[in-house]
Motif scaffolding. Structure first.
Motif, PDB file in Angstrom:
ATOM      1  N   ASP A   9      68.722  78.659  66.386  1.00 49.75           N
ATOM      2  CA  ASP A   9      67.287  78.939  66.214  1.00 49.75           C
ATOM      3  C   ASP A   9      66.978  79.323  64.771  1.00 49.75           C
ATOM      4  OD1 ASP A   9      66.970  78.421  68.870  1.00 49.75           O
ATOM      5  OD2 ASP A   9      66.768  80.502  69.499  1.00 49.75           O
ATOM      6  N   ASP A  10      67.877  80.078  64.127  1.00 45.99           N
ATOM      7  CA  ASP A  10      67.677  80.438  62.714  1.00 45.99           C
ATOM      8  C   ASP A  10      67.692  79.194  61.837  1.00 45.99           C
ATOM      9  OD1 ASP A  10      67.421  83.231  63.006  1.00 45.99           O
ATOM     10  OD2 ASP A  10      69.599  83.447  63.186  1.00 45.99           O
ATOM     11  N   GLY A  11      68.573  78.247  62.182  1.00 42.47           N
ATOM     12  CA  GLY A  11      68.626  77.010  61.410  1.00 42.47           C
ATOM     13  C   GLY A  11      67.346  76.200  61.545  1.00 42.47           C
ATOM     14  N   MET A  12      66.748  76.190  62.745  1.00 43.64           N
ATOM     15  CA  MET A  12      65.498  75.456  62.935  1.00 43.64           C
ATOM     16  C   MET A  12      64.333  76.144  62.239  1.00 43.64           C
ATOM     17  SD  MET A  12      65.699  73.841  66.781  1.00 43.64           S
ATOM     18  CE  MET A  12      66.552  75.171  67.622  1.00 43.64           C
ATOM     19  N   VAL A  13      64.398  77.479  62.134  1.00 45.05           N
ATOM     20  CA  VAL A  13      63.385  78.206  61.353  1.00 45.05           C
ATOM     21  C   VAL A  13      63.405  77.733  59.906  1.00 45.05           C
ATOM     22  CG1 VAL A  13      62.777  80.463  60.388  1.00 45.05           C
ATOM     23  CG2 VAL A  13      63.314  80.256  62.822  1.00 45.05           C
ATOM     24  N   GLU A  14      64.600  77.572  59.370  1.00 50.52           N
ATOM     25  CA  GLU A  14      64.749  77.140  57.976  1.00 50.52           C
ATOM     26  C   GLU A  14      64.267  75.697  57.782  1.00 50.52           C
ATOM     27  OE1 GLU A  14      68.311  76.744  54.608  1.00 50.52           O
ATOM     28  OE2 GLU A  14      68.653  77.850  56.489  1.00 50.52           O
ATOM     29  N   ILE A  15      64.593  74.814  58.737  1.00 51.05           N
ATOM     30  CA  ILE A  15      64.162  73.413  58.630  1.00 51.05           C
ATOM     31  C   ILE A  15      62.635  73.321  58.653  1.00 51.05           C
ATOM     32  CG2 ILE A  15      64.137  71.185  59.830  1.00 51.05           C
ATOM     33  CD1 ILE A  15      66.974  71.778  60.789  1.00 51.05           C
ATOM     34  N   LEU A  16      62.007  74.021  59.596  1.00 53.05           N
ATOM     35  CA  LEU A  16      60.545  73.973  59.694  1.00 53.05           C
ATOM     36  C   LEU A  16      59.891  74.665  58.498  1.00 53.05           C
ATOM     37  CD1 LEU A  16      60.085  74.663  63.524  1.00 53.05           C
ATOM     38  CD2 LEU A  16      59.769  72.504  62.315  1.00 53.05           C
ATOM     39  N   GLN A  17      60.557  75.676  57.946  1.00 50.12           N
ATOM     40  CA  GLN A  17      60.038  76.350  56.750  1.00 50.12           C
ATOM     41  C   GLN A  17      59.945  75.353  55.596  1.00 50.12           C
ATOM     42  OE1 GLN A  17      59.350  79.781  56.615  1.00 50.12           O
ATOM     43  NE2 GLN A  17      58.590  79.626  54.510  1.00 50.12           N
ATOM     44  N   ASN A  18      60.969  74.501  55.482  1.00 49.09           N
ATOM     45  CA  ASN A  18      60.963  73.498  54.418  1.00 49.09           C
ATOM     46  C   ASN A  18      59.906  72.420  54.653  1.00 49.09           C
ATOM     47  OD1 ASN A  18      63.108  74.821  53.152  1.00 49.09           O
ATOM     48  ND2 ASN A  18      64.666  73.613  54.239  1.00 49.09           N
TER      49      ASN A  18
END
Length: 454
Positions: A417-426
Motif C-alpha cells: 500500500d505504501d508503494g501504491m501511495v508513492e506511485i499515485l503521488q508521482n
C-alpha cells in the motif's frame, strides 16, 4: 390520584396510502414490478389488462347489467376468478422458465440413491439443510445431535458421507477441511495433503520459503503441489449452474438516434394495465339501497386508479433521473466511458427537483443498457478528490488505476500500500495509505503478502 382530560396540539408527518404505494413501486426493478402487477391483477377485479379489455370490449357491452347478481360479486373469490386473464398475460410474456436445481436440491437428490436407514437419511437431510450458500456447515455437531436426539458419532458418520457427495468438500466446517476432502477425492499427492493438513497456516499466509524449508522439498515440487491446490474449489456451494436470476434485465435503455441520446423504460415484459370499463359502468347501475356494493366497487376502482398512476409516476421519475445523469456525465455518454465525473445523490436531486430519498430509490438495484454496455445506475455516483493540479476527479478513477497497478505488478514481489501511495503521488494524486487500503478492500483485493506467488 385523579384522572383528568387534557388537550394538546401537535404536528405529525404521515404518508397517504397512495404515497406509500408510489414509494414501494419506485424502488422495484423491472422484474419485481412485473410480478407486482400480476399479483395486483389477481387481487383487484377493477384492474384489467389493456389488451384483454380491448378484445373483449364489445362482448362486455352486450352483457345485460340488470341481470348481475350483486351477492355473487361480493362473495366471489377473486383470487380464483382472475386467473384466466393473468395466465393469458403470462403466456404473452414468454416461454416458461425452466426449473434449475439449487445446491441443496441436488444434494437431497443424491442421497435418495444411497442405501441409508430412515434414521441416517434424516440426519443427512438435516445436515444438508444447515449448509450455507458457500457450501459450509456452520452449525455445531453437538447442536444437531441434541436436535435429532442421536449420538455425535452418528452425526459425524453422515457428515463424512455428505462431504463426499458432488461437489466434493460440500458441508465442510472450515476451509482446511474443505481442501483436504477435495485432495482426498481428486487424487492430491502426499506433499499437497501434507501442506494442507500440517502446514495450513503457512500456506494461508503464503510463507512459501518457510514451507520449502519445513517440508524439505525442492522449489519445483512445492510449485507443483501449490498449483494443484490452487485449482481446488474453496466455496463448493457456489458451483451451482447459472439461473435466470444471474442475467441482468436493464430497467432503462439509452440509444443514440440521429446523434441524440434517447432514454426509454424497458417495459417490454410489463403488462399494460388500466381501469375496467365494466366496473366503472357498474357503479351507476347499482341500486341506491345497496350501499355495501357501491362502497365495494368504489374502493376497488380507487385502488386500481392509484396503482395505475403509481406505475406511470415510476416511469416518469426514473426517466427524469436518467436524463439528469446523462447531462451530468456528459463525457461518459459521449463515449469516454472511463471518464466518470464525481457525482452524488444530492446533485441529481437538485437537477430534477426530487427528494434525495427518491433518487436513492430510483438508482438502487436498477440497470441501464447503453451503447457501451449495461451499467448499474450506482456506477455513475462517486465521491470526488482533488489532484495536485486542483482538478476534482472521481474516486472510481482512482480505484480503476489501483486495479490496473495491481494487475500488472510482479506477483513474486507485489506492491505494498505504501508503494501504491508513492506511485499515485508521482501521477498527481495525494492519498494516505489508509485511503489506499480502504479502496483496495472495497474492491476485495487482498494485501500484498497474500497476492504473492512463489
Amino acid at each position: 390520584m385523579m384522572n383528568k382530560l387534557t388537550q394538546s396540539l401537535e404536528q405529525r408527518q404521515k404518508f397517504l396510502p397512495k404515497q406509500i404505494l408510489e414509494t414501494v413501486l419506485l424502488q422495484m426493478n423491472s422484474i419485481d414490478l412485473e410480478q407486482k402487477i400480476l399479483e395486483e391483477l389477481e387481487k383487484n377485479p377493477a384492474l384489467e389488462l389493456q389488451e384483454i379489455q380491448e378484445s373483449d370490449s364489445e362482448q362486455d357491452l352486450e352483457e345485460p347489467l340488470e341481470e348481475i347478481d350483486w351477492e355473487e360479486i361480493l362473495n366471489f373469490d377473486y383470487d380464483e376468478g382472475i386467473k384466466g386473464p393473468s395466465d393469458r398475460s403470462r403466456k404473452n410474456l414468454g416461454a416458461p422458465i425452466q426449473h434449475v436445481y439449487t445446491a441443496v436440491e441436488r444434494l437431497l437428490d443424491q442421497i435418495t440413491y444411497l442405501e441409508l436407514s430412515e434414521k441416517n437419511r434424516k440426519i443427512a437431510e438435516v445436515i444438508i439443510w444447515n449448509i450455507d450458500e458457500q457450501g459450509y456447515l456452520l452449525t455445531d455437531l453437538e447442536l444437531l445431535s441434541d436436535r435429532l436426539k442421536v449420538g455425535i458419532k452418528d452425526i459425524e458418520k453422515m457428515l463424512q458421507i455428505v462431504q463426499r457427495l458432488d461437489p466434493p468438500g460440500i458441508g465442510a466446517r472450515d476451509l482446511q477441511e474443505c481442501l483436504l476432502i477435495q485432495l482426498e477425492l481428486l487424487g492430491g499427492n502426499n506433499l499437497s495433503i501434507n501442506i494442507i493438513k500440517n502446514f495450513f497456516d503457512d500456506f494461508a499466509n503464503r510463507r512459501f520459503e518457510r514451507l520449502e524449508n519445513k517440508l524439505n522439498c525442492s522449489k519445483e515440487e512445492l510449485n507443483e503441489s501449490l498449483k494443484f491446490i490452487s485449482h481446488l474449489n474453496p466455496k463448493p456451494g457456489e458451483g451451482s449452474p447459472t439461473t435466470p436470476a444471474d442475467y441482468i434485465l436493464p430497467d432503462l435503455i439509452v440509444e443514440e438516434v440521429d446523434g441524440e441520446l434517447i432514454v426509454a423504460v424497458n417495459d417490454g415484459n410489463i403488462p399494460e394495465i388500466g381501469i375496467s370499463k365494466k366496473y366503472k359502468n357498474l357503479i351507476g347501475n347499482v341500486p341506491s339501497e345497496n350501499d355495501e356494493v357501491k362502497k365495494f366497487l368504489h374502493n376497488k376502482i380507487e385502488s386500481a386508479k392509484w396503482f395505475v398512476q403509481a406505475v406511470q409516476q415510476r416511469q416518469i421519475n426514473i426517466v427524469k433521473v436518467m436524463k439528469a445523469i446523462i447531462s451530468r456525465q456528459d463525457l461518459f455518454f459521449s463515449g469516454e466511458i472511463t471518464q466518470v465525473k464525481p457525482m452524488i445523490l444530492k446533485d441529481i436531486a437538485e437537477m430534477t427537483e426530487l427528494d434525495i430519498s427518491t433518487i436513492s430509490r430510483v438508482t438502487r438495484g436498477k440497470y441501464v443498457q447503453t451503447p457501451w454496455g449495461v451499467f448499474e445506475l450506482k456506477h455513475f455516483f462517486s465521491d470526488g478528490i482533488m489532484n495536485q493540479s486542483g482538478e476534482e476527479v472521481s474516486t472510481n478513477l482512482i480505484k480503476s488505476r489501483l486495479k490496473s497497478i495491481i494487475e500488472n505488478e510482479d506477483k513474486k514481489d507485489p506492491i505494498s500500500d505504501d508503494g501504491m501511495v508513492e506511485i499515485l503521488q508521482n501521477e498527481g494524486f495525494s492519498l494516505a495509505r489508509r485511503t489506499i487500503a480502504k479502496y483496495r478492500n472495497q474492491m476485495k483485493i487482498p494485501v500484498a503478502r497474500l497476492r504473492r506467488i512463489f
